[in-house]
Design an enzyme around this catalytic site. Sequence first.
Site, PDB file in Angstrom:
ATOM      1  N   GLU A   1      -9.063 -11.080  -7.777  1.00  0.00           N
ATOM      2  CA  GLU A   1      -8.230  -9.894  -7.543  1.00  0.00           C
ATOM      3  C   GLU A   1      -7.066  -9.812  -8.539  1.00  0.00           C
ATOM      4  O   GLU A   1      -6.689  -8.723  -8.966  1.00  0.00           O
ATOM      5  CB  GLU A   1      -7.711  -9.898  -6.107  1.00  0.00           C
TER       6      GLU A   1
ATOM      7  N   HIS B   1      -1.886  -5.529   1.517  1.00  0.00           N
ATOM      8  CA  HIS B   1      -3.114  -6.293   1.275  1.00  0.00           C
ATOM      9  C   HIS B   1      -2.711  -7.668   0.765  1.00  0.00           C
ATOM     10  O   HIS B   1      -1.778  -7.796  -0.020  1.00  0.00           O
ATOM     11  CB  HIS B   1      -3.983  -5.607   0.202  1.00  0.00           C
TER      12      HIS B   1
ATOM     13  N   THR C   1      -5.401  -7.693  10.432  1.00  0.00           N
ATOM     14  CA  THR C   1      -5.757  -6.413   9.796  1.00  0.00           C
ATOM     15  C   THR C   1      -5.358  -5.228  10.660  1.00  0.00           C
ATOM     16  O   THR C   1      -4.802  -4.235  10.173  1.00  0.00           O
ATOM     17  CB  THR C   1      -7.289  -6.368   9.558  1.00  0.00           C
TER      18      THR C   1
ATOM     19  N   ARG D   1      -0.971 -14.659   4.114  1.00  0.00           N
ATOM     20  CA  ARG D   1      -1.827 -14.023   5.130  1.00  0.00           C
ATOM     21  C   ARG D   1      -1.178 -14.150   6.512  1.00  0.00           C
ATOM     22  O   ARG D   1      -1.212 -13.215   7.302  1.00  0.00           O
ATOM     23  CB  ARG D   1      -3.219 -14.669   5.155  1.00  0.00           C
TER      24      ARG D   1
ATOM     25  N   ARG E   1       2.785  -6.664   9.383  1.00  0.00           N
ATOM     26  CA  ARG E   1       2.023  -5.551   9.972  1.00  0.00           C
ATOM     27  C   ARG E   1       2.506  -5.239  11.389  1.00  0.00           C
ATOM     28  O   ARG E   1       2.537  -4.085  11.800  1.00  0.00           O
ATOM     29  CB  ARG E   1       0.527  -5.858   9.940  1.00  0.00           C
TER      30      ARG E   1
ATOM     31  N   LYS F   1       0.835  -1.203   0.000  1.00  0.00           N
ATOM     32  CA  LYS F   1       0.000   0.000   0.000  1.00  0.00           C
ATOM     33  C   LYS F   1       0.876   1.261   0.000  1.00  0.00           C
ATOM     34  O   LYS F   1       2.100   1.172   0.211  1.00  0.00           O
ATOM     35  CB  LYS F   1      -0.939  -0.061   1.209  1.00  0.00           C
TER      36      LYS F   1
ATOM     37  N   PHE G   1     -15.532   4.204   7.852  1.00  0.00           N
ATOM     38  CA  PHE G   1     -14.114   4.453   7.577  1.00  0.00           C
ATOM     39  C   PHE G   1     -13.770   4.346   6.084  1.00  0.00           C
ATOM     40  O   PHE G   1     -12.615   4.530   5.699  1.00  0.00           O
ATOM     41  CB  PHE G   1     -13.216   3.518   8.409  1.00  0.00           C
TER      42      PHE G   1
HETATM   43  P1  GDP Z   1      -7.519  -7.389   5.328  1.00  0.00           P
HETATM   44  O1  GDP Z   1      -7.937  -8.535   4.433  1.00  0.00           O
HETATM   45  O2  GDP Z   1      -6.718  -7.839   6.520  1.00  0.00           O
HETATM   46  O3  GDP Z   1      -6.834  -6.254   4.593  1.00  0.00           O
HETATM   47  O4  GDP Z   1      -8.867  -6.779   5.966  1.00  0.00           O
HETATM   48  P2  GDP Z   1     -10.296  -6.429   5.320  1.00  0.00           P
HETATM   49  O5  GDP Z   1     -10.429  -7.040   3.968  1.00  0.00           O
HETATM   50  O6  GDP Z   1     -11.314  -6.761   6.345  1.00  0.00           O
HETATM   51  O7  GDP Z   1     -10.272  -4.832   5.192  1.00  0.00           O
HETATM   52  C1  GDP Z   1      -9.653  -4.194   4.113  1.00  0.00           C
HETATM   53  C2  GDP Z   1      -8.947  -2.948   4.610  1.00  0.00           C
HETATM   54  O8  GDP Z   1      -9.901  -2.015   5.125  1.00  0.00           O
HETATM   55  C3  GDP Z   1      -8.006  -3.225   5.785  1.00  0.00           C
HETATM   56  O9  GDP Z   1      -6.737  -3.670   5.368  1.00  0.00           O
HETATM   57  C4  GDP Z   1      -7.943  -1.861   6.446  1.00  0.00           C
HETATM   58  O10 GDP Z   1      -7.046  -0.993   5.747  1.00  0.00           O
HETATM   59  C5  GDP Z   1      -9.366  -1.349   6.267  1.00  0.00           C
HETATM   60  N1  GDP Z   1     -10.218  -1.712   7.433  1.00  0.00           N
HETATM   61  C6  GDP Z   1     -10.857  -2.882   7.665  1.00  0.00           C
HETATM   62  N2  GDP Z   1     -11.547  -2.866   8.819  1.00  0.00           N
HETATM   63  C7  GDP Z   1     -11.329  -1.629   9.344  1.00  0.00           C
HETATM   64  C8  GDP Z   1     -11.796  -0.973  10.541  1.00  0.00           C
HETATM   65  O11 GDP Z   1     -12.533  -1.537  11.371  1.00  0.00           O
HETATM   66  N3  GDP Z   1     -11.378   0.302  10.741  1.00  0.00           N
HETATM   67  C9  GDP Z   1     -10.570   0.944   9.851  1.00  0.00           C
HETATM   68  N4  GDP Z   1     -10.196   2.182  10.093  1.00  0.00           N
HETATM   69  N5  GDP Z   1     -10.116   0.369   8.712  1.00  0.00           N
HETATM   70  C10 GDP Z   1     -10.486  -0.904   8.461  1.00  0.00           C
END
Ligand code: GDP
Length: 146
Positions: free
Chosen positions: A126, A115, A91, A85, A102, A9, A57
């Site tokens: 994707e 990501h 996350t 992962r 992370r 990112k 968000f």
């Molecule tokens: P990932 O697969 O671990 O990247 O998580 P997700 O697919 O659930 O979410 C995608 C992206 O959205 C995450 O990497 C974060 O940058 C953002 N995100 C997800 N959940 C949250 C949250 O609860 N709060 C905030 N601020 N950002 C979030």
Amino acid sequence: MEKTLILLKPDAVQKSLIGQIIDRFERKGLKIAWIKMMKMSQALIEEHYDFLMDKPFFPRIATYMSSGPIIAMCLEWADAVKVVRQMCGATNPAEATMWTIRWDYAKNIDNNIIHASDSPETAEKELNRFFNVSTEFFEYKRTLID
Ligand code: GDP
């Protein structure tokens, strides 16, 4: 061999972490199948994070992901989706396992560095979203390793 999509990112690029993160995947044995630097358009951000569009968000995700270039990569290995992962960590970096990407590099959930696709089915979708399979796709073998 399984394929997965990784995005480094904008904060990973801004913090000059591209090499350190790629090094982790290469040391683990993962093959970099495809790689490119690009800027995500608003349309691509909305498509990629479609499932989060109604979250409060989402505007922060959109601003963050359009703030600078990203690196898109296809990594290949047995169980690539699961292994990558695990290497990325949770996350929310505050909840990430110690020594994951992370845990090591991410500032907070809004700026979480990387990501990675969450299933082989998502990975296929994707990869087609970020790479033009007809013009950018090719296979090669790591003849000295695999
Ligand atoms: P990932 O697969 O671990 O990247 O998580 P997700 O697919 O659930 O979410 C995608 C992206 O959205 C995450 O990497 C974060 O940058 C953002 N995100 C997800 N959940 C949250 C949250 O609860 N709060 C905030 N601020 N950002 C979030």
